[in-house]
Scaffold this motif. Structure first.
Motif, PDB file in Angstrom:
ATOM      1  N   GLU A 149     -14.041  -5.896  -5.479  1.00 22.06           N
ATOM      2  CA  GLU A 149     -14.088  -4.596  -6.655  1.00 22.06           C
ATOM      3  C   GLU A 149     -15.589  -5.219  -7.818  1.00 22.06           C
ATOM      4  O   GLU A 149     -14.697  -6.016  -8.548  1.00 22.06           O
ATOM      5  CB  GLU A 149     -13.587  -3.785  -6.949  1.00 22.06           C
ATOM      6  CG  GLU A 149     -13.612  -2.485  -7.912  1.00 22.06           C
ATOM      7  CD  GLU A 149     -14.072  -1.676  -6.922  1.00 22.06           C
ATOM      8  OE1 GLU A 149     -15.337  -1.043  -7.116  1.00 22.06           O
ATOM      9  OE2 GLU A 149     -13.753  -1.163  -5.550  1.00 22.06           O
TER      10      GLU A 149
ATOM     11  N   LEU B 162     -16.502   3.123  -8.760  1.00 23.55           N
ATOM     12  CA  LEU B 162     -15.704   3.603  -8.425  1.00 23.55           C
ATOM     13  C   LEU B 162     -14.923   4.426  -7.637  1.00 23.55           C
ATOM     14  O   LEU B 162     -13.990   3.706  -6.421  1.00 23.55           O
ATOM     15  CB  LEU B 162     -14.173   3.429  -9.625  1.00 23.55           C
ATOM     16  CG  LEU B 162     -14.012   2.386 -10.952  1.00 23.55           C
ATOM     17  CD1 LEU B 162     -13.338   2.389 -11.936  1.00 23.55           C
ATOM     18  CD2 LEU B 162     -13.787   0.962 -10.110  1.00 23.55           C
ATOM     19  N   ILE B 163     -15.421   5.357  -7.844  1.00 22.21           N
ATOM     20  CA  ILE B 163     -14.981   6.939  -6.670  1.00 22.21           C
ATOM     21  C   ILE B 163     -16.235   7.628  -5.451  1.00 22.21           C
ATOM     22  O   ILE B 163     -17.330   7.163  -7.025  1.00 22.21           O
ATOM     23  CB  ILE B 163     -14.585   7.451  -7.653  1.00 22.21           C
ATOM     24  CG1 ILE B 163     -12.556   7.015  -8.334  1.00 22.21           C
ATOM     25  CG2 ILE B 163     -14.166   8.666  -6.687  1.00 22.21           C
ATOM     26  CD1 ILE B 163     -12.256   7.722  -8.429  1.00 22.21           C
ATOM     27  N   SER B 164     -16.586   7.212  -5.322  1.00 21.82           N
ATOM     28  CA  SER B 164     -17.934   7.267  -4.313  1.00 21.82           C
ATOM     29  C   SER B 164     -17.964   9.334  -4.335  1.00 21.82           C
ATOM     30  O   SER B 164     -16.130   9.343  -4.772  1.00 21.82           O
ATOM     31  CB  SER B 164     -18.525   6.821  -3.098  1.00 21.82           C
ATOM     32  OG  SER B 164     -17.204   7.370  -2.307  1.00 21.82           O
TER      33      SER B 164
ATOM     34  N   GLU C 299     -15.074   9.924  -1.345  1.00 23.63           N
ATOM     35  CA  GLU C 299     -13.554   9.611  -2.096  1.00 23.63           C
ATOM     36  C   GLU C 299     -13.476  10.598  -2.735  1.00 23.63           C
ATOM     37  O   GLU C 299     -12.092  11.234  -2.823  1.00 23.63           O
ATOM     38  CB  GLU C 299     -13.721   8.522  -2.776  1.00 23.63           C
ATOM     39  CG  GLU C 299     -13.405   7.457  -2.097  1.00 23.63           C
ATOM     40  CD  GLU C 299     -13.620   5.465  -2.201  1.00 23.63           C
ATOM     41  OE1 GLU C 299     -13.425   4.537  -1.938  1.00 23.63           O
ATOM     42  OE2 GLU C 299     -14.256   5.634  -3.648  1.00 23.63           O
TER      43      GLU C 299
ATOM     44  N   GLU D  17       0.605  -1.355   0.174  1.00 20.32           N
ATOM     45  CA  GLU D  17       0.208  -0.477   0.291  1.00 20.32           C
ATOM     46  C   GLU D  17       1.154   1.372   0.114  1.00 20.32           C
ATOM     47  O   GLU D  17       0.676   2.423  -0.544  1.00 20.32           O
ATOM     48  CB  GLU D  17      -1.166  -0.025   1.135  1.00 20.32           C
ATOM     49  CG  GLU D  17      -1.953   1.109   1.521  1.00 20.32           C
ATOM     50  CD  GLU D  17      -2.871   0.609   2.527  1.00 20.32           C
ATOM     51  OE1 GLU D  17      -2.524   1.116   2.941  1.00 20.32           O
ATOM     52  OE2 GLU D  17      -4.088   0.049   2.391  1.00 20.32           O
TER      53      GLU D  17
ATOM     54  N   VAL E 193      -6.568   8.498  -2.020  1.00 22.19           N
ATOM     55  CA  VAL E 193      -7.703   7.641  -1.816  1.00 22.19           C
ATOM     56  C   VAL E 193      -7.290   6.018  -1.891  1.00 22.19           C
ATOM     57  O   VAL E 193      -7.008   5.383  -3.001  1.00 22.19           O
ATOM     58  CB  VAL E 193      -9.346   7.723  -2.195  1.00 22.19           C
ATOM     59  CG1 VAL E 193     -10.097   6.731  -1.121  1.00 22.19           C
ATOM     60  CG2 VAL E 193      -9.169   8.757  -2.088  1.00 22.19           C
ATOM     61  N   GLN E 194      -7.237   4.845  -0.246  1.00 26.29           N
ATOM     62  CA  GLN E 194      -6.158   3.975  -0.748  1.00 26.29           C
ATOM     63  C   GLN E 194      -8.385   2.731  -0.452  1.00 26.29           C
ATOM     64  O   GLN E 194      -8.639   3.098   0.145  1.00 26.29           O
ATOM     65  CB  GLN E 194      -5.854   3.436   0.555  1.00 26.29           C
ATOM     66  CG  GLN E 194      -4.814   3.914   0.458  1.00 26.29           C
ATOM     67  CD  GLN E 194      -4.820   5.395   1.357  1.00 26.29           C
ATOM     68  OE1 GLN E 194      -5.288   5.195   2.383  1.00 26.29           O
ATOM     69  NE2 GLN E 194      -3.350   6.011   1.093  1.00 26.29           N
ATOM     70  N   LYS E 195      -8.027   1.749  -1.586  1.00 24.44           N
ATOM     71  CA  LYS E 195      -8.842   1.134  -1.637  1.00 24.44           C
ATOM     72  C   LYS E 195      -8.768  -0.561  -1.314  1.00 24.44           C
ATOM     73  O   LYS E 195      -7.691  -1.039  -2.018  1.00 24.44           O
ATOM     74  CB  LYS E 195      -9.753   0.880  -3.119  1.00 24.44           C
ATOM     75  CG  LYS E 195     -10.192   2.228  -2.921  1.00 24.44           C
ATOM     76  CD  LYS E 195     -11.335   2.928  -4.239  1.00 24.44           C
ATOM     77  CE  LYS E 195     -12.262   2.255  -4.274  1.00 24.44           C
ATOM     78  NZ  LYS E 195     -13.146   2.451  -5.537  1.00 24.44           N
TER      79      LYS E 195
ATOM     80  N   TYR F 241      -4.703   6.182 -11.481  1.00 20.00           N
ATOM     81  CA  TYR F 241      -5.610   4.846 -10.471  1.00 20.00           C
ATOM     82  C   TYR F 241      -4.577   3.967 -10.696  1.00 20.00           C
ATOM     83  O   TYR F 241      -4.119   2.988 -12.059  1.00 20.00           O
ATOM     84  CB  TYR F 241      -6.642   4.577 -11.160  1.00 20.00           C
ATOM     85  CG  TYR F 241      -7.498   3.748 -10.276  1.00 20.00           C
ATOM     86  CD1 TYR F 241      -8.258   4.802  -9.839  1.00 20.00           C
ATOM     87  CD2 TYR F 241      -7.547   2.452 -10.461  1.00 20.00           C
ATOM     88  CE1 TYR F 241      -9.608   3.295  -9.223  1.00 20.00           C
ATOM     89  CE2 TYR F 241      -8.374   1.089  -9.667  1.00 20.00           C
ATOM     90  CZ  TYR F 241      -9.485   2.248  -8.827  1.00 20.00           C
ATOM     91  OH  TYR F 241     -10.247   1.339  -8.231  1.00 20.00           O
TER      92      TYR F 241
ATOM     93  N   TYR G 123      -3.680   0.235  -8.924  1.00 16.46           N
ATOM     94  CA  TYR G 123      -3.879  -1.080  -8.492  1.00 16.46           C
ATOM     95  C   TYR G 123      -3.560  -2.182  -8.984  1.00 16.46           C
ATOM     96  O   TYR G 123      -2.506  -2.077  -9.683  1.00 16.46           O
ATOM     97  CB  TYR G 123      -5.215  -1.276  -8.317  1.00 16.46           C
ATOM     98  CG  TYR G 123      -6.016  -2.203  -9.916  1.00 16.46           C
ATOM     99  CD1 TYR G 123      -6.287  -2.657  -9.729  1.00 16.46           C
ATOM    100  CD2 TYR G 123      -6.620  -1.357 -10.665  1.00 16.46           C
ATOM    101  CE1 TYR G 123      -6.872  -4.390 -11.145  1.00 16.46           C
ATOM    102  CE2 TYR G 123      -6.582  -1.942 -11.844  1.00 16.46           C
ATOM    103  CZ  TYR G 123      -7.379  -3.479 -12.448  1.00 16.46           C
ATOM    104  OH  TYR G 123      -7.220  -3.875 -13.297  1.00 16.46           O
TER     105      TYR G 123
ATOM    106  N   ASP H  73     -10.609  -8.715  -6.570  1.00 13.29           N
ATOM    107  CA  ASP H  73     -10.241  -8.533  -4.964  1.00 13.29           C
ATOM    108  C   ASP H  73      -8.850  -7.451  -5.791  1.00 13.29           C
ATOM    109  O   ASP H  73      -8.046  -8.498  -6.513  1.00 13.29           O
ATOM    110  CB  ASP H  73      -9.835  -9.150  -4.035  1.00 13.29           C
ATOM    111  CG  ASP H  73     -11.052 -10.196  -3.431  1.00 13.29           C
ATOM    112  OD1 ASP H  73     -11.831  -9.395  -3.230  1.00 13.29           O
ATOM    113  OD2 ASP H  73     -10.901 -11.284  -3.074  1.00 13.29           O
TER     114      ASP H  73
END
Length: 464
Positions: A125, A104-106, A109, A44, A119-121, A150, A152, A131
């Motif tokens: 998903e 994906l992005i609220s 966020e 992370e 922002v960490q997620k 982005y 991930y 995951d």
């Protein structure tokens, strides 16, 4: 669980095995948890640092095609999935499948991104159907969100690393288990071997073989237990030998006078002896006295050892008690041509049992007279620092050095021959020591073979 109760070795095995298994499981889950947590935190942190490093090339304003191509090129070379969009709603255009930006992005966020915070997620998903661990880096121009980077990583890759860790840990755990079982076997055998030897030795002792000894090479509690067992067996053996010797002494001492009494009485009854009957009656009387003395000594020891026994204490003049006790010895002293000198301090008063102290003087004087021929006995009573001292010195045959430490043991006799001349029971000094001890005193015996013996009795005085 009955099989566990049947043997201490099984109990030790069960305890050691349970401890090893619990330790392995606990260590596994603990180390797996921390390893995964540390690895995930490290990944992370790496995502955030990498995203911020890429975002550092952004200088404000609309996103340029050059920046997009640079980041896309970097993403193609990296193990991470990296996307950059000038409008977050265009993110779906960078993915090989249709996606909804709002999923994906609220809104919450987005507020964090507007503050300049990444922002960490982590987790499943739905839009990616996997995951993931993701980091969203904002590209801000003053207070306006011009775009995002982005990044991930599928959690499957992280799981592969932790799975590899689990396999390595399992191999190490099995190796540890084998080593632990090996050393556990050695430890259990080492711990139980002296116990098994003590069990076999105890069986020998129960069958009357007191000479058995447990071999011991350790100094721990089990080694101390083995030493205590050996000491106990040796003590029982010595006590058994003294018991057998005592029974032999008693049987001899009883049989001899009984034989005399029976023989002389039969001679008198049958009329074989018609003259000098009085002398035979005196012999019968003397042998009866010997039996009476022996039985009396045994009863005295039994009483002194009893918890219910109590001394009849009162203030007594010790010099008077000693002087009265000596009166009965003058005839035998004269008969053996032994001189007696005594010096007694008349001011010494003790709190004691008069009858028992007469017994003390009698037993010591009996021994001194018995082993002194045409010599001298000196008795003194004087005050000392510890209280008062009774000292009886004779010029008799003395006691061998090796016998002095044992002379006060009950049933012990220096002369094992049990002759008529000096056939004591071996109980006199044991009775003396017990009586002196009950009066809070100490008994000390010193001697030189061929020169004589000294008996010292120290007693507390009664303060007036």
């Amino acid at each position: 669980m009955k099989w566990i109760k049947s043997s201490i070795a099984k109990k030790l095995w069960f305890t050691i095995t349970a401890a090893i298994i619990i330790t392995i499981l606990y260590s596994y889950f603990l180390s797996y948890f921390f390893y995964e947590k540390m690895y995930v935190n490290n990944v992370e942190t790496s995502l955030i640092e990498e995203g911020q490093r890429l975002a550092s090339d952004y200088e404000g304003g609309p996103l340029t095609e050059e920046l997009k191509e640079k980041i896309e090129w970097y993403g193609s070379k990296s193990e991470l999935e990296i996307f950059i969009v000038s409008n977050p709603r265009e993110l779906s255009a960078c993915l090989p499948f249709e996606i909804d930006y709002e999923a994906l992005i609220s809104g919450k966020e987005r507020e964090e991104l507007l503050k300049g915070n990444p922002v960490q997620k982590i987790g499943y998903e739905e839009r990616f159907d996997r995951d993931i661990m993701a980091v969203v880096i904002p590209l801000l121009d003053q207070a306006r969100l011009e775009g995002i980077i982005y990044l991930y990583l599928p959690l499957a890759k992280i799981s592969e690393v932790t799975t590899d860790f689990a396999y390595l840990w399992l191999i190490a755990a099995l190796l540890f288990l084998v080593i632990a079982i090996f050393f556990g076997t050695v430890l259990v055998k080492r711990l139980t071997k002296p116990l098994l030897e003590m069990k076999r030795a105890a069986e020998h002792v129960s069958n009357g073989d007191y000479s058995i000894q447990v071999l011991n090479h350790s100094t721990d509690e089990i080694g101390q237990l083995a030493n205590a067992f050996n000491h106990m067996a040796a003590s029982i053996q010595r006590e058994d030998e003294r018991r057998k010797e005592f029974l032999a002494n008693i049987s001899h001492e009883l049989r001899t006078p009984i034989s005399y009494v029976k023989g002389y009485s039969e001679a008198l009854i049958s009329g074989i002896v018609k003259e000098d009957c009085e002398r035979y009656l005196q012999l019968i009387h003397r042998e009866a006295g010997r039996m009476e003395r022996l039985v009396g000594d045994l009863l005295d020891l039994s009483q002194l050892d009893s918890e219910e026994f109590r001394l009849e204490k009162m203030p007594i003049s010790l010099s008077q008690v000693i002087e009265d006790s000596l009166q009965k010895f003058w005839p035998v002293l004269k008969e053996k041509n032994v001189k007696l000198h005594y010096m007694l301090d008349p001011d010494i008063i003790i709190y004691g049992d008069e009858g028992r102290f007469e017994q003390v003087i009698q037993n010591i004087m009996d021994n001194s007279i018995r082993y002194t021929e045409k010599g001298k006995i000196t008795l003194t009573l004087a005050k000392v620092k510890e209280g008062c001292l009774i000292e009886i010195i004779d010029t008799g045959s003395g006691i061998p050095r090796e016998d002095i430490p044992k002379i006060k043991q009950r049933f012990y006799r220096v002369n094992k021959a049990r002759t008529r001349k000096d056939g004591g029971t071996g109980l006199g000094l044991a009775i003396v020591e017990k009586i002196v001890s009950l009066h809070g005193g100490k008994l000390l015996i010193t001697s030189k073979l061929g020169e004589g013996t000294t008996v010292r009795i120290t007693l507390p005085m009664l303060e007036i």
